[in-house]
Design a protein around this motif. Structure first.
Motif, PDB file in Angstrom:
ATOM      1  N   HIS A  60       4.539  -8.647  -0.430  1.00  0.00           N
ATOM      2  CA  HIS A  60       4.729  -7.352   0.370  1.00  0.00           C
ATOM      3  C   HIS A  60       5.736  -6.654  -0.145  1.00  0.00           C
ATOM      4  CE1 HIS A  60       1.332  -8.523   3.071  1.00  0.00           C
ATOM      5  NE2 HIS A  60       1.799  -9.724   3.318  1.00  0.00           N
ATOM      6  N   GLU A  62       7.529  -4.647   1.476  1.00  0.00           N
ATOM      7  CA  GLU A  62       8.785  -4.723   2.466  1.00  0.00           C
ATOM      8  C   GLU A  62       9.768  -5.741   2.467  1.00  0.00           C
ATOM      9  OE1 GLU A  62       5.305  -4.951   3.652  1.00  0.00           O
ATOM     10  OE2 GLU A  62       4.911  -2.724   3.672  1.00  0.00           O
ATOM     11  N   GLN A  63       9.298  -6.902   1.763  1.00  0.00           N
ATOM     12  CA  GLN A  63      10.062  -8.171   1.631  1.00  0.00           C
ATOM     13  C   GLN A  63      10.963  -7.937   0.433  1.00  0.00           C
ATOM     14  OE1 GLN A  63       7.992 -11.271   3.473  1.00  0.00           O
ATOM     15  NE2 GLN A  63       8.766  -9.664   4.709  1.00  0.00           N
ATOM     16  N   ASN A  66      14.105  -2.580  -2.278  1.00  0.00           N
ATOM     17  CA  ASN A  66      13.652  -1.143  -2.949  1.00  0.00           C
ATOM     18  C   ASN A  66      14.694  -0.757  -3.805  1.00  0.00           C
ATOM     19  OD1 ASN A  66      12.557   1.339  -3.353  1.00  0.00           O
ATOM     20  ND2 ASN A  66      11.603   1.040  -1.374  1.00  0.00           N
TER      21      ASN A  66
END
Length: 136
Positions: A60, A62-63, A66
């Motif tokens: 994912h 979000e994990q 970034n």
């Protein structure tokens, strides 16, 4: 396809290394009159390490750390400011990267092309770490 199972022991070792290579930006850098008045090219390279256990296990976004967000922040910092010294710019970029809690270690090298006659560039490299230092 992965040929091994992701168990708890394996997850402890998923350290990811992100490399931002040759980010070319223009900024005000230097102390001479022409350097203060005209933007110059700088070349930024960064090596960022973080625990990617959850990104690897769950796939994912979000994990994961970034790197696009980090790069956009670096671009804004460098292009919207003025720096007298390459050391100061390098420290500010490193501090920005380290402000992300997930980052364990980072190294930033910034080159100033054509700063010296007969040299391709001059660079400064700084590093930071959240990991405790091991006794020697």
């Amino acid at each position: 396809m992965t040929l091994y199972a992701l168990d708890d022991q394996h997850l402890d070792h998923d350290l990811a290394t992100i490399r931002i290579k040759n980010l070319r930006l223009r900024t005000y850098i230097g102390i001479k009159d022409d350097e203060i008045q005209k933007r110059q090219d700088v070349l930024i390279n960064a090596v960022i390490r973080y625990r990617a256990d959850n990104a690897v296990a769950f796939n994912h976004i979000e994990q994961a750390l970034n790197y696009r967000t980090i790069t956009k922040a670096v671009i804004a910092l460098v292009e919207e400011n003025r720096f007298l010294l390459l050391e100061r710019m390098t420290r500010e970029v490193l501090d920005l990267i380290m402000s992300h809690e997930a980052v364990l270690t980072a190294q930033v090298e910034i080159d100033k092309p054509h700063a010296l006659r007969f040299a391709d560039s001059v660079s400064v490299t700084l590093s930071a770490s959240r990991e405790p230092r091991r006794p020697r």
